[in-house]
Scaffold this motif. Structure first.
Motif, short mmCIF file in Angstrom:
data_model
loop_
_atom_site.label_atom_id
_atom_site.label_comp_id
_atom_site.label_asym_id
_atom_site.label_seq_id
_atom_site.Cartn_x
_atom_site.Cartn_y
_atom_site.Cartn_z
N ARG A 77 0.83 -1.20 0.00
CA ARG A 77 0.00 0.00 0.00
C ARG A 77 0.87 1.26 0.00
O ARG A 77 0.60 2.21 -0.73
N GLN A 78 1.93 1.25 0.79
CA GLN A 78 2.83 2.40 0.85
C GLN A 78 3.59 2.58 -0.46
O GLN A 78 3.82 3.72 -0.89
N LEU A 79 3.98 1.49 -1.08
CA LEU A 79 4.68 1.59 -2.37
C LEU A 79 3.78 2.21 -3.43
O LEU A 79 4.21 3.06 -4.22
N VAL A 80 2.50 1.81 -3.44
CA VAL A 80 1.54 2.39 -4.39
C VAL A 80 1.35 3.86 -4.10
O VAL A 80 1.33 4.70 -5.01
N GLU A 81 1.20 4.21 -2.82
CA GLU A 81 1.03 5.62 -2.45
C GLU A 81 2.25 6.45 -2.83
O GLU A 81 2.13 7.57 -3.31
N ARG A 82 3.45 5.90 -2.63
CA ARG A 82 4.67 6.62 -3.01
C ARG A 82 4.69 6.87 -4.52
O ARG A 82 5.05 7.97 -4.96
#
Length: 174
Positions: free
Chosen positions: A94-99
């Motif tokens: 999820r954090q990778l997508v948000e980044r």
């Protein structure tokens, strides 16, 4: 790949909640981003004045703006829990997508800043009958600073408020 000692330390620093009150709400994050943008503009403008202008007065402004700028950078990084500072192996999916979303949006904003800067430099050169190179270098330094900081500003503005556990809030009130 496993997390290194550096990765674990940076993760701990970026997820330290002791200063969470400074960025707990969207309003506080907007205020922090606004102050950071202003300090960045002040520092970059003063640096440009130091390099391209007479005197050393602007250098004192750069020195004075540096500490609050660094502290606010830490606040913004804390608000994003290190989204842009941590290595990919320390982030979940999820954090990778948000980044990726943050970087794409920041890239689009910076693109329009570059377009505006090109038009502004051309207009300045035309209206003042000044060689274009006189406007381009300082303008490029300013746009470079915006390009560098834009992902952090966008990420801090996109952070959602953390949910508060009602039971914890009730226990603190009694």
């Amino acid at each position: 790949m496993t997390a290194t000692r550096y990765d674990r330390r940076m993760y701990a620093v970026m997820n330290d909640r002791r200063a969470a009150a400074m960025y707990a709400t969207a309003g506080r994050r907007r205020l922090a981003v606004t102050a950071h943008v202003a300090l960045t503009a002040l520092g970059v403008g003063a640096w440009i004045g130091t390099v391209f202008g007479p005197g050393w007065g602007p250098a004192l402004v750069v020195a004075g703006a540096l500490l609050p700028w660094v502290l606010l950078t830490g606040v913004l990084n804390g608000s994003t829990r290190g989204l842009l500072e941590l290595r990919g192996r320390m982030l979940d999916e999820r954090q990778l997508v948000e980044r990726d979303r943050v970087r794409a949006l920041a890239h689009r904003i910076t693109l329009w800043l570059l377009v505006a800067a090109a038009i502004g430099a051309g207009a300045y050169s035309t209206l003042t009958d000044t060689p274009l190179r006189a406007a381009v270098t300082p303008l490029l330094v300013g746009v470079l600073a915006a390009h560098w900081m834009m992902p952090l500003w966008v990420a801090a503005l996109r952070v959602q408020d953390e949910l508060v556990d009602i039971d914890d809030e009730f226990a603190e009130a009694s």
